[in-house]
Design a protein around this motif. Structure first.
Motif, PDB file in Angstrom:
ATOM      1  N   MET A   1    -149.669   4.013 -43.729  1.00 42.15           N
ATOM      2  CA  MET A   1    -149.861   2.729 -42.914  1.00 42.15           C
ATOM      3  C   MET A   1    -151.208   2.102 -43.481  1.00 42.15           C
ATOM      4  SD  MET A   1    -149.696   1.549 -39.035  1.00 42.15           S
ATOM      5  CE  MET A   1    -147.696   1.300 -39.489  1.00 42.15           C
ATOM      6  N   ASN A   2    -151.214   0.925 -43.667  1.00 44.10           N
ATOM      7  CA  ASN A   2    -152.709   0.229 -44.120  1.00 44.10           C
ATOM      8  C   ASN A   2    -152.812  -0.661 -42.910  1.00 44.10           C
ATOM      9  OD1 ASN A   2    -154.656  -1.308 -45.094  1.00 44.10           O
ATOM     10  ND2 ASN A   2    -153.753  -1.780 -46.977  1.00 44.10           N
ATOM     11  N   ILE A   3    -154.108  -0.017 -42.188  1.00 41.52           N
ATOM     12  CA  ILE A   3    -154.429  -0.657 -40.806  1.00 41.52           C
ATOM     13  C   ILE A   3    -155.155  -1.783 -40.963  1.00 41.52           C
ATOM     14  CG2 ILE A   3    -156.008  -0.151 -38.848  1.00 41.52           C
ATOM     15  CD1 ILE A   3    -153.592   1.737 -38.531  1.00 41.52           C
ATOM     16  N   ARG A   4    -155.999  -2.027 -42.251  1.00 40.41           N
ATOM     17  CA  ARG A   4    -156.903  -3.130 -42.543  1.00 40.41           C
ATOM     18  C   ARG A   4    -155.919  -4.172 -42.556  1.00 40.41           C
ATOM     19  NH1 ARG A   4    -162.022  -3.127 -44.955  1.00 40.41           N
ATOM     20  NH2 ARG A   4    -162.857  -4.931 -44.109  1.00 40.41           N
ATOM     21  N   LYS A   5    -154.674  -4.001 -43.108  1.00 42.74           N
ATOM     22  CA  LYS A   5    -153.975  -5.285 -43.356  1.00 42.74           C
ATOM     23  C   LYS A   5    -153.416  -5.788 -42.263  1.00 42.74           C
ATOM     24  CE  LYS A   5    -151.374  -5.467 -47.750  1.00 42.74           C
ATOM     25  NZ  LYS A   5    -150.182  -5.037 -48.318  1.00 42.74           N
ATOM     26  N   LEU A   6    -153.190  -4.998 -40.873  1.00 43.40           N
ATOM     27  CA  LEU A   6    -152.906  -5.575 -39.658  1.00 43.40           C
ATOM     28  C   LEU A   6    -153.760  -6.205 -38.944  1.00 43.40           C
ATOM     29  CD1 LEU A   6    -150.956  -2.544 -38.268  1.00 43.40           C
ATOM     30  CD2 LEU A   6    -149.873  -4.480 -38.881  1.00 43.40           C
ATOM     31  N   VAL A   7    -154.936  -6.049 -39.224  1.00 41.97           N
ATOM     32  CA  VAL A   7    -156.202  -6.877 -38.735  1.00 41.97           C
ATOM     33  C   VAL A   7    -155.937  -8.208 -38.827  1.00 41.97           C
ATOM     34  CG1 VAL A   7    -158.791  -6.836 -38.157  1.00 41.97           C
ATOM     35  CG2 VAL A   7    -157.348  -4.459 -38.843  1.00 41.97           C
ATOM     36  N   LYS A   8    -156.764  -9.032 -38.003  1.00 41.05           N
ATOM     37  CA  LYS A   8    -156.731 -10.577 -38.054  1.00 41.05           C
ATOM     38  C   LYS A   8    -157.680 -10.875 -39.077  1.00 41.05           C
ATOM     39  CE  LYS A   8    -157.553 -12.446 -34.268  1.00 41.05           C
ATOM     40  NZ  LYS A   8    -157.445 -12.932 -32.651  1.00 41.05           N
ATOM     41  N   LYS A   9    -157.696 -11.739 -39.840  1.00 43.72           N
ATOM     42  CA  LYS A   9    -158.636 -11.901 -41.093  1.00 43.72           C
ATOM     43  C   LYS A   9    -159.916 -12.356 -40.645  1.00 43.72           C
ATOM     44  CE  LYS A   9    -157.699 -16.466 -42.916  1.00 43.72           C
ATOM     45  NZ  LYS A   9    -157.324 -17.211 -41.701  1.00 43.72           N
ATOM     46  N   GLU A  10    -159.949 -13.002 -39.503  1.00 41.47           N
ATOM     47  CA  GLU A  10    -161.399 -13.187 -38.868  1.00 41.47           C
ATOM     48  C   GLU A  10    -162.085 -12.033 -38.377  1.00 41.47           C
ATOM     49  OE1 GLU A  10    -158.327 -14.344 -37.920  1.00 41.47           O
ATOM     50  OE2 GLU A  10    -158.485 -16.544 -37.529  1.00 41.47           O
ATOM     51  N   PRO A 191    -151.017  15.384 -28.217  1.00 42.52           N
ATOM     52  CA  PRO A 191    -150.675  16.171 -29.211  1.00 42.52           C
ATOM     53  C   PRO A 191    -150.172  15.630 -30.433  1.00 42.52           C
ATOM     54  CG  PRO A 191    -149.894  17.066 -27.080  1.00 42.52           C
ATOM     55  CD  PRO A 191    -150.123  15.647 -26.937  1.00 42.52           C
ATOM     56  N   LEU A 192    -149.653  14.254 -30.439  1.00 39.20           N
ATOM     57  CA  LEU A 192    -148.869  13.665 -31.517  1.00 39.20           C
ATOM     58  C   LEU A 192    -149.813  12.819 -32.264  1.00 39.20           C
ATOM     59  CD1 LEU A 192    -145.476  12.561 -30.208  1.00 39.20           C
ATOM     60  CD2 LEU A 192    -146.120  14.615 -31.407  1.00 39.20           C
ATOM     61  N   LEU A 193    -151.230  12.758 -31.747  1.00 38.84           N
ATOM     62  CA  LEU A 193    -152.107  11.618 -32.358  1.00 38.84           C
ATOM     63  C   LEU A 193    -152.359  11.983 -33.806  1.00 38.84           C
ATOM     64  CD1 LEU A 193    -153.587   9.502 -31.082  1.00 38.84           C
ATOM     65  CD2 LEU A 193    -155.779  11.028 -31.451  1.00 38.84           C
ATOM     66  N   ALA A 194    -152.548  13.269 -34.416  1.00 39.08           N
ATOM     67  CA  ALA A 194    -152.734  13.636 -35.844  1.00 39.08           C
ATOM     68  C   ALA A 194    -151.640  13.349 -36.548  1.00 39.08           C
ATOM     69  CB  ALA A 194    -152.971  15.157 -35.883  1.00 39.08           C
ATOM     70  N   ASP A 195    -150.544  13.163 -35.979  1.00 40.78           N
ATOM     71  CA  ASP A 195    -149.191  13.100 -36.901  1.00 40.78           C
ATOM     72  C   ASP A 195    -148.653  11.324 -37.181  1.00 40.78           C
ATOM     73  OD1 ASP A 195    -149.069  15.611 -36.678  1.00 40.78           O
ATOM     74  OD2 ASP A 195    -147.511  15.839 -35.223  1.00 40.78           O
ATOM     75  N   TYR A 196    -149.450  10.790 -36.180  1.00 40.70           N
ATOM     76  CA  TYR A 196    -148.874   9.149 -36.476  1.00 40.70           C
ATOM     77  C   TYR A 196    -150.301   8.386 -36.393  1.00 40.70           C
ATOM     78  CZ  TYR A 196    -144.299  10.943 -35.292  1.00 40.70           C
ATOM     79  OH  TYR A 196    -143.135  11.590 -35.277  1.00 40.70           O
ATOM     80  N   ARG A 197    -150.530   7.610 -37.581  1.00 43.87           N
ATOM     81  CA  ARG A 197    -151.836   6.892 -37.801  1.00 43.87           C
ATOM     82  C   ARG A 197    -151.701   5.606 -37.064  1.00 43.87           C
ATOM     83  NH1 ARG A 197    -154.617   7.164 -43.236  1.00 43.87           N
ATOM     84  NH2 ARG A 197    -156.181   5.831 -42.875  1.00 43.87           N
ATOM     85  N   ASN A 198    -150.498   5.054 -36.490  1.00 42.46           N
ATOM     86  CA  ASN A 198    -150.316   3.927 -35.681  1.00 42.46           C
ATOM     87  C   ASN A 198    -150.259   3.973 -34.253  1.00 42.46           C
ATOM     88  OD1 ASN A 198    -147.702   5.083 -35.963  1.00 42.46           O
ATOM     89  ND2 ASN A 198    -146.966   3.014 -35.837  1.00 42.46           N
ATOM     90  N   LEU A 199    -150.670   5.488 -33.870  1.00 48.95           N
ATOM     91  CA  LEU A 199    -150.608   5.535 -32.412  1.00 48.95           C
ATOM     92  C   LEU A 199    -151.970   5.479 -31.807  1.00 48.95           C
ATOM     93  CD1 LEU A 199    -149.024   6.832 -29.851  1.00 48.95           C
ATOM     94  CD2 LEU A 199    -149.615   9.098 -30.656  1.00 48.95           C
ATOM     95  N   VAL A 200    -151.859   4.713 -30.716  1.00 51.17           N
ATOM     96  CA  VAL A 200    -153.263   4.727 -29.997  1.00 51.17           C
ATOM     97  C   VAL A 200    -152.838   5.121 -28.433  1.00 51.17           C
ATOM     98  CG1 VAL A 200    -154.745   3.037 -28.789  1.00 51.17           C
ATOM     99  CG2 VAL A 200    -154.004   2.690 -31.123  1.00 51.17           C
ATOM    100  N   ILE A 201    -153.574   5.967 -27.769  1.00 50.67           N
ATOM    101  CA  ILE A 201    -153.481   6.457 -26.445  1.00 50.67           C
ATOM    102  C   ILE A 201    -154.565   5.778 -25.700  1.00 50.67           C
ATOM    103  CG2 ILE A 201    -153.409   8.568 -24.943  1.00 50.67           C
ATOM    104  CD1 ILE A 201    -152.120   9.853 -27.410  1.00 50.67           C
ATOM    105  N   MET A 202    -154.136   5.271 -24.687  1.00 54.53           N
ATOM    106  CA  MET A 202    -155.190   4.641 -23.660  1.00 54.53           C
ATOM    107  C   MET A 202    -155.197   5.370 -22.289  1.00 54.53           C
ATOM    108  SD  MET A 202    -155.421   0.564 -23.670  1.00 54.53           S
ATOM    109  CE  MET A 202    -154.229   0.555 -22.392  1.00 54.53           C
TER     110      MET A 202
END
Ligand code: PLP
Length: 343
Positions: A1-10, A191-202
Motif C-alpha cells: 500500500m502506498n501511504i503517500r498516495k493517500l495523503v492530501k496533496k497540501e 498483535p496485528l499491527l505488523a501484518d497490516y500497513r493500513n492499520l492504525v490503533i488509537m
C-alpha cells in the motif's frame, strides 16, 4: 500500500515543524523567558514553566512503548485522542466511513474539515453489518475508516473477523479506536499491527483515570506516523500532563486494581439491571452500559432529580440511555433510584 498516495496533496508536500530538542548549556533559540515561576508550580513535577514542553514527549513515549512492547517510532501522541482524529482527517481527508451509532467526534470533525462522511448502520446485534459495510468500502473507497471497538455507545466489541475483513478489503486506512480496550475481555488489534500497513490503533489514558491530562496516542506504521506528524501542532502535549502521566503510569498496580473493580462493578450492574422489569441492558466490554427503556426522557429526568446524571442517547439509539460505571456506592445509589422509577 502506498501511504503517500493517500495523503492530501497540501499535506504531502509539507515538512513537519522542527521542534527537536538540541542539548545545550545556554538556551536562546525559542523566544522563551529565562525566568520561570519558582515555588509551588515548579515543585509539583520539577517542571520549568518558562521552557516549552518536550515536543516529542520522549520519556512518556518510552514508558508506554515499553509497556505495550511497541517501538517508539510507531507512536504519536495527541491532546486526547480527539486531537488525533482531527489530525488524521486533516492529513488524509475524506471520504470518511464509520458505522452508526458510534463515537460522534468522527462525524463532527469530518464535517468541520469539509470531508465527505459515510455512515453505515450496525446490525441488530450492534456488530458491523459486514456485507453492507464491505460493499460501501468497495464503492466509496474511503480514505479513512473509524471503528470504535469496544464501541461507544453500544459497549460491545465488533467481531475481530469482521474488522479483519474491513482492513483487508480497504484501500484506505482503518483506525481501530480502542479507547475502552482496558475493560474488554479481548486483547484488541495490537498483535496485528505488523501484518497490516493500513492499520492504525488509537488508545487513550482518559478512561483509566487520567482524563484531566488529555493524553491519547496512535500506534501505526512509521510512514503513517510521519505523515500525521506533519500536521501536529509542535507542542501539543503540555509539560504537566507529560510529567504527571509518566509518574502515574509507574503505578501499574493502582491502574490494574481500578480497572478490575470497574469491570466487576459493570457485571454487577448488568446483572441487577437485567432483574429490573421494563428495562433492557446490553452487555458491555467497556466502562459503561447502554440500556433501553420505554420512556427514556422520563427516566433521565427522574434520575437527575435525584442527582444522578446519565446520558440520554435516544437520538442516536432509540429508547436508550447510557450509564457510566461509578464507584460501588454510586452504582448502588443508581440501581436503587432506577428501581424506584421503574416500579
Ligand atoms: C470511542 C472514543 N474514542 C475517543 C474518545 C476521546 O478520548 P480522549 O479523551 O482521548 O480525547 C472517546 C471519548 O469518549 C471515545 O468514546
Amino acid at each position: 500500500m502506498n501511504i503517500r498516495k493517500l495523503v492530501k496533496k497540501e499535506v504531502s508536500s509539507l515538512k513537519a515543524y522542527n521542534a527537536k530538542e538540541i542539548p545545550c548549556r545556554i538556551k536562546l533559540d525559542a523566544n522563551e523567558s529565562p525566568y520561570g515561576f519558582s515555588g509551588a508550580v515548579e515543585r509539583i513535577a520539577g517542571i520549568r514553566t518558562n521552557r516549552y514542553p518536550d515536543p516529542e514527549a520522549k520519556a512518556l513515549k518510552l514508558l508506554i512503548a515499553k509497556d505495550l512492547k511497541i517501538k517508539p517510532e510507531n507512536f504519536l501522541f495527541g491532546n486526547g485522542s480527539d486531537e488525533l482524529i482531527y489530525y488524521l482527517i486533516t492529513t488524509f481527508g475524506g471520504p470518511v466511513l464509520y458505522p452508526v451509532p458510534t463515537f460522534t467526534m468522527y462525524g463532527i470533525i469530518c464535517q468541520a474539515l469539509g470531508g465527505k462522511k459515510i455512515e453505515v448502520p450496525l446490525d441488530k446485534d450492534f456488530d458491523l453489518d459486514i456485507d453492507r459495510f464491505l460493499l460501501t468500502v468497495r464503492k466509496e473507497r474511503p480514505k479513512l475508516i473509524f471503528l470504535s471497538s469496544p464501541n461507544n455507545p453500544t459497549g460491545n466489541c465488533f467481531s475481530a473477523e469482521r474488522i479483519l475483513k474491513v482492513i483487508e478489503v480497504s484501500r484506505g486506512i482503518v483506525i481501530v479506536d480502542e479507547a475502552y480496550q482496558p475493560f474488554a475481555s479481548e486483547t484488541g488489534m495490537l498483535p496485528l499491527l505488523a501484518d497490516y500497513r493500513n492499520l492504525v490503533i488509537m488508545r487513550t489514558l482518559s478512561k483509566i483515570g487520567l482524563a484531566a491530562l488529555r493524553l491519547g496516542f496512535m500506534i501505526a506504521h512509521p510512514e503513517i506516523i510521519g505523515e500525521v506528524n506533519k500536521v501536529r501542532l509542535p507542542f501539543n502535549l503540555n509539560a504537566f500532563s507529560q510529567a504527571v502521566a509518566a509518574a502515574a503510569l509507574k503505578r501499574k498496580g493502582e491502574f490494574r486494581a481500578s480497572i478490575k473493580t470497574i469491570v466487576s462493578e459493570r457485571e454487577r450492574l448488568l446483572e441487577e439491571m437485567e432483574r429490573i422489569g421494563g428495562i433492557l441492558p446490553f452487555p458491555s466490554e467497556a466502562n459503561f452500559i447502554l440500556f433501553r427503556v420505554s420512556d427514556p426522557a422520563r427516566v433521565y429526568t427522574s434520575l437527575l432529580k435525584k442527582g444522578i446524571l446519565v446520558r440520554n442517547l435516544n437520538d442516536a439509539v432509540r429508547g436508550c440511555l447510557r450509564v457510566t460505571v461509578g464507584t460501588p456506592k454510586e452504582n448502588t445509589a443508581f440501581l436503587r433510584e432506577l428501581k424506584k422509577i421503574l416500579l
